[in-house]
Scaffold this active site. Structure first.
Site, PDB file in Angstrom:
ATOM      1  N   CYS A   2       3.832  -3.999  -4.257  1.00 40.18           N
ATOM      2  CA  CYS A   2       4.634  -5.117  -4.737  1.00 40.18           C
ATOM      3  C   CYS A   2       6.089  -4.668  -4.920  1.00 40.18           C
ATOM      4  O   CYS A   2       6.399  -3.474  -4.903  1.00 40.18           O
ATOM      5  CB  CYS A   2       4.088  -5.618  -6.067  1.00 40.18           C
ATOM      6  SG  CYS A   2       2.317  -5.991  -6.012  1.00 40.18           S
ATOM      7  N   ARG A  27       8.126  -6.031   0.627  1.00 45.26           N
ATOM      8  CA  ARG A  27       7.089  -5.229  -0.033  1.00 45.26           C
ATOM      9  C   ARG A  27       5.858  -6.061  -0.398  1.00 45.26           C
ATOM     10  O   ARG A  27       4.812  -5.500  -0.764  1.00 45.26           O
ATOM     11  CB  ARG A  27       7.652  -4.581  -1.298  1.00 45.26           C
ATOM     12  CG  ARG A  27       8.769  -3.597  -1.057  1.00 45.26           C
ATOM     13  CD  ARG A  27       9.208  -2.962  -2.364  1.00 45.26           C
ATOM     14  NE  ARG A  27       8.114  -2.238  -2.983  1.00 45.26           N
ATOM     15  CZ  ARG A  27       7.771  -0.986  -2.713  1.00 45.26           C
ATOM     16  NH1 ARG A  27       8.439  -0.313  -1.788  1.00 45.26           N
ATOM     17  NH2 ARG A  27       6.778  -0.402  -3.337  1.00 45.26           N
ATOM     18  N   TRP A  74       2.018  -8.270  -3.475  1.00 46.42           N
ATOM     19  CA  TRP A  74       1.075  -8.054  -2.378  1.00 46.42           C
ATOM     20  C   TRP A  74      -0.279  -7.883  -3.040  1.00 46.42           C
ATOM     21  O   TRP A  74      -0.524  -6.912  -3.745  1.00 46.42           O
ATOM     22  CB  TRP A  74       1.457  -6.798  -1.582  1.00 46.42           C
ATOM     23  CG  TRP A  74       0.653  -6.605  -0.342  1.00 46.42           C
ATOM     24  CD1 TRP A  74       0.855  -7.192   0.881  1.00 46.42           C
ATOM     25  CD2 TRP A  74      -0.464  -5.721  -0.176  1.00 46.42           C
ATOM     26  NE1 TRP A  74      -0.074  -6.751   1.781  1.00 46.42           N
ATOM     27  CE2 TRP A  74      -0.899  -5.835   1.164  1.00 46.42           C
ATOM     28  CE3 TRP A  74      -1.150  -4.853  -1.021  1.00 46.42           C
ATOM     29  CZ2 TRP A  74      -1.979  -5.116   1.668  1.00 46.42           C
ATOM     30  CZ3 TRP A  74      -2.229  -4.142  -0.517  1.00 46.42           C
ATOM     31  CH2 TRP A  74      -2.625  -4.270   0.811  1.00 46.42           C
ATOM     32  N   ASN A 100       3.668  -2.630 -10.028  1.00 46.76           N
ATOM     33  CA  ASN A 100       3.417  -2.296  -8.630  1.00 46.76           C
ATOM     34  C   ASN A 100       2.435  -1.131  -8.613  1.00 46.76           C
ATOM     35  O   ASN A 100       2.733  -0.063  -9.145  1.00 46.76           O
ATOM     36  CB  ASN A 100       4.721  -1.897  -7.927  1.00 46.76           C
ATOM     37  CG  ASN A 100       4.461  -1.266  -6.566  1.00 46.76           C
ATOM     38  OD1 ASN A 100       3.524  -1.636  -5.876  1.00 46.76           O
ATOM     39  ND2 ASN A 100       5.296  -0.300  -6.194  1.00 46.76           N
ATOM     40  N   GLY A 101       1.264  -1.331  -8.024  1.00 42.43           N
ATOM     41  CA  GLY A 101       0.279  -0.264  -7.950  1.00 42.43           C
ATOM     42  C   GLY A 101      -1.105  -0.772  -8.293  1.00 42.43           C
ATOM     43  O   GLY A 101      -1.382  -1.973  -8.242  1.00 42.43           O
ATOM     44  N   GLU A 483       1.489   2.859  19.899  1.00 43.71           N
ATOM     45  CA  GLU A 483       2.534   2.189  19.131  1.00 43.71           C
ATOM     46  C   GLU A 483       2.830   0.806  19.697  1.00 43.71           C
ATOM     47  O   GLU A 483       3.040  -0.155  18.948  1.00 43.71           O
ATOM     48  CB  GLU A 483       3.806   3.045  19.116  1.00 43.71           C
ATOM     49  CG  GLU A 483       5.033   2.392  18.511  1.00 43.71           C
ATOM     50  CD  GLU A 483       4.901   2.059  17.035  1.00 43.71           C
ATOM     51  OE1 GLU A 483       5.801   1.392  16.509  1.00 43.71           O
ATOM     52  OE2 GLU A 483       3.891   2.441  16.395  1.00 43.71           O
ATOM     53  N   LYS A 487       2.468  -2.612  17.518  1.00 45.96           N
ATOM     54  CA  LYS A 487       3.553  -3.575  17.294  1.00 45.96           C
ATOM     55  C   LYS A 487       3.101  -4.992  17.642  1.00 45.96           C
ATOM     56  O   LYS A 487       3.391  -5.950  16.926  1.00 45.96           O
ATOM     57  CB  LYS A 487       4.783  -3.203  18.135  1.00 45.96           C
ATOM     58  CG  LYS A 487       5.599  -2.084  17.559  1.00 45.96           C
ATOM     59  CD  LYS A 487       6.256  -2.493  16.268  1.00 45.96           C
ATOM     60  CE  LYS A 487       6.493  -1.309  15.366  1.00 45.96           C
ATOM     61  NZ  LYS A 487       5.321  -0.741  14.727  1.00 45.96           N
ATOM     62  N   GLU A 490       0.566  -6.251  15.025  1.00 47.51           N
ATOM     63  CA  GLU A 490       1.173  -6.395  13.691  1.00 47.51           C
ATOM     64  C   GLU A 490       1.891  -7.728  13.526  1.00 47.51           C
ATOM     65  O   GLU A 490       1.751  -8.389  12.495  1.00 47.51           O
ATOM     66  CB  GLU A 490       2.198  -5.276  13.450  1.00 47.51           C
ATOM     67  CG  GLU A 490       1.635  -3.977  12.943  1.00 47.51           C
ATOM     68  CD  GLU A 490       2.745  -2.979  12.648  1.00 47.51           C
ATOM     69  OE1 GLU A 490       2.698  -2.351  11.579  1.00 47.51           O
ATOM     70  OE2 GLU A 490       3.663  -2.825  13.484  1.00 47.51           O
ATOM     71  N   HIS A 506     -14.358   5.002  30.380  1.00 46.88           N
ATOM     72  CA  HIS A 506     -15.370   5.345  29.384  1.00 46.88           C
ATOM     73  C   HIS A 506     -15.608   4.213  28.390  1.00 46.88           C
ATOM     74  O   HIS A 506     -16.026   4.462  27.253  1.00 46.88           O
ATOM     75  CB  HIS A 506     -14.964   6.628  28.656  1.00 46.88           C
ATOM     76  CG  HIS A 506     -14.865   7.803  29.579  1.00 46.88           C
ATOM     77  ND1 HIS A 506     -15.945   8.589  29.895  1.00 46.88           N
ATOM     78  CD2 HIS A 506     -13.807   8.294  30.277  1.00 46.88           C
ATOM     79  CE1 HIS A 506     -15.567   9.539  30.741  1.00 46.88           C
ATOM     80  NE2 HIS A 506     -14.271   9.379  30.987  1.00 46.88           N
ATOM     81  N   LYS A 605       5.806  -3.385   3.651  1.00 47.75           N
ATOM     82  CA  LYS A 605       6.630  -2.336   4.258  1.00 47.75           C
ATOM     83  C   LYS A 605       6.197  -0.945   3.835  1.00 47.75           C
ATOM     84  O   LYS A 605       6.134  -0.029   4.639  1.00 47.75           O
ATOM     85  CB  LYS A 605       8.103  -2.572   3.887  1.00 47.75           C
ATOM     86  CG  LYS A 605       9.080  -1.579   4.521  1.00 47.75           C
ATOM     87  CD  LYS A 605       9.067  -1.715   6.032  1.00 47.75           C
ATOM     88  CE  LYS A 605      10.082  -0.781   6.677  1.00 47.75           C
ATOM     89  NZ  LYS A 605       9.937  -0.799   8.153  1.00 47.75           N
TER      90      LYS A 605
END
Length: 610
Positions: A2, A27, A74, A100-101, A483, A487, A490, A506, A605
């Site tokens: 958060c 965040r 969040w 936050n946590g 990556e 992207k 996401e 495979h 983030k």
């Protein structure tokens, strides 16, 4: 994960807190709220949804309060609802807390407090903190009440607290989650991250784990959890406010993609002697002996930073003469890694606050290993818990999906690989010089590549309605395929998978049909013939091939449905160049699909909880 902000000063707090929350929304953006100390009353406003919805709720609210808290959430414990939004209060609405946590052992405290008559109105772990503070608060010493309330709690947290009986104070504390203090003229601030405060001050104090601070308008006092006073000099932050704004781009992510030439150039700047090929990293001077004696190297990170580490492994193995392992930080400390005083652990994190990476670092140091951090955010926790830090200089990255920070990490890792090799005698500066020259040309080549954006946007127009993608690469381009897939999923919510191209037969080849687009990364620098064979396998099953290559040939044209050409370069620069069109492709597909590019659903983030 958060975002929290606190203010005490002379200005009206409401607008200031809302402004800061908008800068912290990357965040978390499930819900938002503020608390204002208005004389002997506590005003609260909380809304599920984004900060703009909270601002709309408050648009008619007139307040002269100059002390307050703000929070953007969040969700972890409890869904994103009005009642679960922060701030949380005690029974009498005299104390407000933002957090936050995660408080891991909150449940027994909640049950005991309920048994004693406390009434809880949310499903969160955070509300426990407000009630515990109430148990210890006598109306005179808020700092001491917070300190006592936190002593039995386990987990990660950064909190800020206000109380109507202490109307000119904000108390903050941290244990595992980031918290920075901003020092102003007759006003002071606290926040989860630097960008929230840049509009108000550039003079910052970074709170360490196990520390509290008492903020008044005219002073800031620091204490440890035992109540002992601490002295710490502030730092000057050089970022300006404009770098944290969009500058005319539709999204922060697009702006940050276009900032990559500067991010790479700034990360390389003043760290090499081009005439000799020598790498100059004075910030690692204190770690030189441990580097020279290292018999094992681990690269640990999460997400995009993990792919940067994986890329470094492929490049470093060309000349390293000790084993290199790349580990997801979340797995590292639970997998019984071999660690001793001759082990070098390199931790990579944009924010420097990633909980899993911090956990891996603490495990490594506890077992005698040396830790070198690669971090973008000045003063982050990881920098303080490592033996040395190599900063990237990407500047603030606001978009949740990392772009310029990744390119800067690749540049920093290239320099670091050369530096270690020179320190160990595996490479001479003269041997390093050709690769270094190619890196220095990188920013200009990225600029050239960014001019292809309209071409890539047209390609996105063709494919944005697809629901599945494969990304294939080999050797140093395998991590870039990973990556590229990350992207796309996401920010567009398209299912995308990255594979080493040799893995195609495979299992993944079963997915290929006339509707499946496959993005293949091809370079003449590495295993070209093998990758070309993989493309043939896709085409034999009528798959759609989008080839990203640094050298177009007739054979590539024959097997490709679409081609994106990038500038030719060396192995050392190729990963940076190949990732740029993948970022742009993902961005334009997401934009066409109408997703929230900068704040994709369910993501934040900085992942500051495990």
């Amino acid at each position: 994960m958060c975002g929290i902000v606190g203010y005490v000063g002379q200005r009206p707090a409401k607008e200031l807190l809302l402004d800061a929350l908008k800068k912290l929304e990357y965040r978390g953006y499930d819900s938002a709220g503020i608390a204002l100390v208005e004389g002997t009353q506590l005003f609260l406003a909380k809304r599920a949804g984004k900060v703009n919805e909270l601002a709309e709720t408050l648009s008619q609210k007139v307040s002269q309060a100059t002390v307050g808290l703000g929070h953007t959430r969040w969700a972890t414990h409890g869904p994103p609802t009005d009642s679960n939004a922060h701030p949380h209060c005690d029974c009498h609405r005299k104390i407000a807390v933002i957090h936050n946590g995660i408080i891991e052992n909150y449940l027994p405290f909640k049950e005991e407090l309920q048994h004693r008559g406390h009434r809880f109105v949310s499903e969160t772990d955070s509300e426990v903190i407000a009630h515990l503070i109430e148990e210890h608060y006598d109306g005179t010493n808020l700092l001491e009440a917070v300190r006592k309330a936190l002593q039995p709690l386990r987990g990660a947290y950064a909190i800020a607290v206000v109380a109507t009986d202490s109307p000119e104070e904000v108390v903050v504390a941290r244990a595992g989650s980031p918290l920075v203090l901003g020092l102003g003229a007759n006003e002071n601030f606290a926040a989860s991250d630097i960008p929230a405060l840049l509009s108000f001050t550039r003079t910052m104090v970074f709170l360490n784990d196990g520390e509290l601070a008492l903020l008044r308008h005219d002073r800031v006092e620091l204490f440890d959890f035992e109540g002992h006073r601490i002295s710490r000099a502030p730092q000057k932050i050089e970022w300006d406010v404009v770098t944290a704004q969009k500058q005319g781009y539709k999204h922060f992510m697009l702006k940050e993609i276009h900032e990559q030439p500067h991010a790479v150039a700034n990360t390389l700047q003043n760290r090499y002697e081009l005439s000799t090929g020598k790498i100059v990293l004075p910030e690692l001077h204190g770690l030189t002996e441990r580097i020279q004696n290292a018999q094992m190297v681990y690269l640990v990170a999460m997400g995009t930073a993990y792919y940067a580490g994986l890329t470094a492994k492929y490049l470093w193995r060309e000349f390293f003469r000790v084993p290199i392992a790349v580990e997801l930080a979340s797995e590292f400390r639970y997998s019984k890694p071999y660690l001793d005083e001759n082990t070098l652990v390199i931790a990579i994190s944009q924010s420097g606050e990633t909980a899993d990476t911090l956990g891996a670092v603490r495990e490594a140091r506890a077992r005698g290993a040396s830790v070198l951090a690669i971090v973008n955010v000045v003063g982050a926790t990881l920098t303080r818990e490592s033996d040395a830090t190599l900063y990237t200089h990407a500047g603030p990255e606001i978009g949740v999906a990392s772009t310029k920070a990744f390119s800067a990490q690749l540049a920093a890792l290239a320099l670091l690989g050369f530096f270690i090799a020179q320190q160990r005698g595996w490479l001479s500066p003269a041997q390093t010089r050709p690769a270094l020259e190619s890196l220095v040309r990188g920013p200009a080549l990225i600029e050239k590549l960014l001019q292809k954006e309209s071409e890539i946007a047209r390609l996105a127009q063709i494919f944005y309605e697809k629901e599945h993608f494969l990304f294939l690469g080999r050797d140093l381009l395998y991590p870039i395929a990973l990556e590229g897939a990350l992207k796309l999923k996401e920010i567009s919510y398209i299912h995308a998978e990255g594979y080493a191209a040799g893995e195609l037969k495979h299992g993944p080849i079963a997915l290929i049909d006339a509707q499946m687009p496959t993005v293949v990364l091809v370079t003449k620098e590495s295993v070209y013939e093998k990758v070309f064979s993989n493309i043939e396998e896709v085409k034999a099953r009528r798959g759609i091939v989008i080839t990203v290559t640094d050298q177009i040939s007739k054979e590539i044209e024959r097997v490709s449905d679409f081609i994106i050409e990038i500038p030719q370069s060396s192995r050392w620069l190729a990963p940076v160049l190949f990732v740029v069109p993948l970022q742009l492709f993902a961005y334009h597909i997401a934009d066409l699909r109408g997703t929230d590019v900068d704040q994709p659903r369910n993501l934040a983030k900085s992942v500051t909880v495990e």
